[in-house]
Scaffold this active site. Structure first.
Site, short mmCIF file in Angstrom:
data_model
loop_
_atom_site.label_atom_id
_atom_site.label_comp_id
_atom_site.label_asym_id
_atom_site.label_seq_id
_atom_site.Cartn_x
_atom_site.Cartn_y
_atom_site.Cartn_z
N ASP A 303 -37.21 -21.85 -19.33
CA ASP A 303 -36.79 -20.80 -18.42
C ASP A 303 -35.93 -19.81 -19.20
O ASP A 303 -35.47 -20.09 -20.30
CB ASP A 303 -36.05 -21.39 -17.21
CG ASP A 303 -36.03 -20.43 -16.02
OD1 ASP A 303 -36.49 -19.28 -16.18
OD2 ASP A 303 -35.56 -20.82 -14.94
C1 BGC Z 1 -36.06 -18.00 -13.15
C2 BGC Z 1 -37.48 -18.51 -13.20
C3 BGC Z 1 -38.42 -17.36 -13.45
C4 BGC Z 1 -38.02 -16.65 -14.71
C5 BGC Z 1 -38.94 -15.49 -15.07
C6 BGC Z 1 -35.74 -17.12 -14.34
O1 BGC Z 1 -34.51 -16.50 -14.17
O2 BGC Z 1 -35.18 -19.09 -13.08
O3 BGC Z 1 -37.80 -19.18 -12.02
O4 BGC Z 1 -39.75 -17.83 -13.50
O5 BGC Z 1 -36.71 -16.15 -14.55
O6 BGC Z 1 -38.83 -14.43 -14.22
#
Ligand code: BGC
Length: 757
Positions: A303
């Protein structure tokens, strides 16, 4: 000449030949890749337009010195373009136009091996970050429909829209079991019940990927976030999760396993630490559990900046290089997002702290996805076709159906609803969520106005004869002036009825003002700002008042529930939300949604879930009502249903036998409707403690006025199984309560006892 060389390489054939089996194409391509090219396949970056937005406000010099807006300190968007041409980037995220997707692919096609890009996006209820797409209710609303087939359908449609717009990988489903309403991301989950969450998650995966994601209109799904972030300390996103082995196995793991079994090709690890180990460095999660125990056969993605956080926040490693090494060694396949990873991993391989074999495993899976998605044959999208597919009328129809089924009627005193349009001719409408795009929820950017039906627009369309007086309070639920409250009172006084559309705001393009959604956690669950004052002031006029909640997480609206005649939980119902709400208010649609999560009376009741242990409520709280405000599975209809004659095919069974539980459900009211019939079980005596009840099956049944149906559920050994005192999984002999009814409330359930001998 090149082709001749290629055909001599391992794997045989030529990876550009679509007639060859994909495994052969993968190994042929990999045999020609340098180590650098392989590691590059594990690297993801944010899109150029996204970077350029930051570059507008910052000089190149500033950019190089700063991590501002999450971008790359030593890298300009023009560098990223060059890197793409050199095959140094495998994947992008936050690419939100088809034009940019095509442009980036054209750069990748200039690279030595012409490996196409995999473009990922958070399309969690429609492709909401893409302007003009179909926006469905957020997952908490999808779960309220208790209709997995519908969730599969809307996911399938989202996949088709994504592919038409140049995107191939969705970062959904979020199958974290939501056990803390303070956490801002509850709206992107399917609620608090592991069975329902797993079912909806698997339906989402099936919709995006189908049985086999090989094909040009398929998308790979990403199950996230492994694991525990939905029960964070203090309700804060990314805060530590301390969860016992039992809780993990009984509550948090099953939905992930369901999605892996449904074929999910990617998994995202969680921001948080789990029992002291950052999930991004956990070999237990990424390798032992996912690959070895669950036979997961795709790749894991990190993530946003979370591998780095092992160094910056968790401080489990002294250097970033160690963070990357530990994460990859634990089973990480792709890094979201940024440059340092690449060099660090190359160094680790060269010095022997990571084996090339580990890299090969990840890279082969990433390439497999690209081959199966047909990207080697055609990485581009057809701009004209895109416009026909995105937000087509069929998809919009599904968005409307989903919105209708997701809305939950919580209170309807004296049958004020459905509204009598002849009686209520002058209707006052206000509330921050009455006439804007907050109904779209998180992970949606601002959409063309004509694509979205707000609540006010829905009302006007449903009843053009009615005189609606609308007071605009702006979109910001944190702001409400005394004059506005006074004006609302004046207008309510001169109306026959008031409709207040209040709640929260998850609009991510108002990042610092929103109250809900990602990184918007709260320590109270009341209506934000002065909305409660507004409701009480309007109610004090004595005008019948209907409260509609638009929100991404349970709100503790005890005063409203006790003092107002009607309360509707609309969640964030998507682009057709306003139409669906109006249809329900005027009885064109009979509400049928049920709560997929318990609504607490107060934040102090957290963790407040229906499937708790019996000692959770050993003593009532010394003050106030100890019961939740609304129970899991609860939701009213305009008709009434009678449940009768719950019977088992046999009162006794064995640890391996199936038993049928049958109940008769009759629509005893005057309106046709759909009812969600729910089956719960309770193990009466067990060597380890069990929840007071657990949802094990449900059925959405349509019943015409006066119609009766016999609903039969099969009670299987799997439904009775659990981890006993020795953590052995299976059925223990003894008695089990089998309960069937319209909600998880004790008084709603009929009970029979099944003995397992
Ligand atoms: C979130 C994820 C997301 C990613 C990409 C992160 O801040 O926790 O769930 O897929 O960003 O946008």
């Amino acid at each position: 000449m090149v082709a001749t060389i290629i055909s001599c390489k391992a794997g045989g054939g030529d990876y550009t030949n679509p007639a060859l089996p994909i495994s052969q194409r993968v190994s042929n391509l990999m045999s020609q890749m340098t180590l650098e090219e392989k590691v590059a396949q594990m690297c993801q970056y944010v899109g150029l337009d996204h970077m350029k937005t930051a570059e507008k406000d910052m000089s190149l010099e500033d950019m190089k010195k700063s991590h501002a807006q999450g971008f790359y300190p030593d890298l300009h968007s023009s560098d990223v373009e060059e890197m793409t041409k050199k095959g140094m980037i495998s994947s992008f995220l936050h690419v939100v136009t088809a034009e940019e997707a095509n442009y980036l692919q054209s750069l990748a096609m200039q690279s030595r091996l012409k490996i196409p890009l995999l473009i990922g996006i958070d399309a969690i209820h429609g492709n909401g970050l893409y302007c003009g797409s179909t926006i469905y209710p957020t997952p908490i609303g999808q779960a309220s429909s208790f209709d997995p087939a519908l969730v599969k359908q809307l996911s399938r449609e989202t996949a088709i829209e994504m592919r038409a717009s140049g995107m191939h990988w969705t970062f959904t489903p979020n199958v974290e079991v939501a056990r803390d309403a303070r956490w801002g991301r509850v709206g992107e989950t399917f609620g608090e019940d592991p069975y329902l969450v797993g079912l909806m998650g698997a339906a989402t995966v099936a919709g995006f990927q189908t049985d086999d994601f090989t094909g040009e209109d398929k998308v790979i799904a990403c199950v996230k976030h492994l694991v525990g972030g939905s029960q964070p300390e203090n309700g804060i996103n990314g805060a530590p999760a301390e969860l016992s082995e039992r809780t993990l196995k009984e509550v948090f793991f099953p939905p992930f396993k369901d999605c892996v079994d449904a074929g999910a090709f990617t998994v995202m690890t969680a921001h948080n630490e789990l029992n002291g180990i950052p999930c991004h460095g956990s070999k237990y999660l990424m390798t032992d559990l996912l690959r070895d125990q669950w036979s997961f056969d795709g790749f894991v993605v990190s993530d946003w900046m979370d591998i780095e956080r092992m160094h910056d926040y968790h401080t489990t490693v002294e250097t970033l290089k160690d963070a990357y090494r530990i994460s990859v060694d634990a089973g990480m396949g792709m890094h979201m997002h940024g440059p340092e990873f690449y060099e660090a991993i190359l160094e680790c391989i060269k010095e022997g702290s990571i084996k090339e074999k580990q890299i090969d495993e990840a890279v082969s899976k990433i390439l497999e996805a690209k081959f199966r998605l047909g990207l080697f044959e055609n990485p581009y999208v057809d701009m004209e076709k895109k416009d026909i597919i995105v937000a087509n009328s069929r998809h919009q129809k599904t968005a409307l159906e989903a919105a209708r089924k997701s809305i939950v009627l919580l209170k309807n005193e004296n049958n004020l609803l459905p509204l009598d349009a002849a009686k209520y001719k002058k209707v006052f409408v206000t509330g921050h969520n009455a006439d804007n795009q907050s109904i779209l929820g998180d992970w949606a950017l601002e959409q063309p106005e004509e694509n979205v039906t707000t609540v006010l627009e829905g009302l006007k369309a449903a009843n053009p004869e009615t005189a609606y007086s609308f007071l605009d309070l702006g979109w910001n639920v944190r702001e409400l002036k005394t004059e506005q409250i006074k004006e609302a009172v004046q207008r309510a006084r001169t109306s026959d009825l008031a409709i207040l559309v209040v709640g929260e705001n998850s609009m991510r393009y108002h990042w610092t003002e929103k109250t809900c959604g990602e990184n918007s956690d709260r320590y109270e669950l009341t209506l934000p700002g002065r909305q409660q004052e507004l409701v009480e002031a309007v109610a004090a006029t004595g005008v019948p008042t209907i409260v509609i909640l638009v929100n991404g997480r349970p709100l503790s609206t005890e005063w409203i529930a006790e003092n107002m005649p009607c309360l509707i939980e609309a969640w964030e119902p998507g682009m057709a939300g306003g139409q669906a709400i109006a249809e329900i208010l005027y009885g064109k649609v009979n509400p049928s949604g049920k709560l997929p999560i318990t609504i607490p009376r107060s934040v102090g009741q957290i963790r407040c879930m229906y499937n708790h242990k019996s000692t959770n409520n050993w003593f009532p709280y010394a003050t106030g009502n100890s019961k939740p405000l609304y129970e899991f599975g609860y939701g009213l209809s305009y008709t009434t249903y009678q449940y009768a004659n719950l019977q088992l095919s046999e009162a006794e069974t064995t640890t391996t036998g199936n038993v049928q539980a049958t109940i008769e459900v009759t629509n005893t009211g005057e309106m046709d409707g759909e009812e969600i019939v729910q089956l719960y079980i309770r193990d009466e005596y067990s060597s380890a403690t069990r929840p007071v009840k657990e949802l094990k099956a449900f059925e959405r049944v349509s019943l015409k006025s006066g119609e009766s149906k016999r609903i039969t559920f099969t009670v299987t050994p799997e439904m009775l199984s659990y981890y006993d005192a020795e953590m052995k999984y299976g059925v223990e002999k003894g008695t089990f309560k089998i309960m069937v009814g319209p909600s998880s409330k004790d008084e709603d359930l009929q009970t029979v006892v099944l003995t397992v001998k």
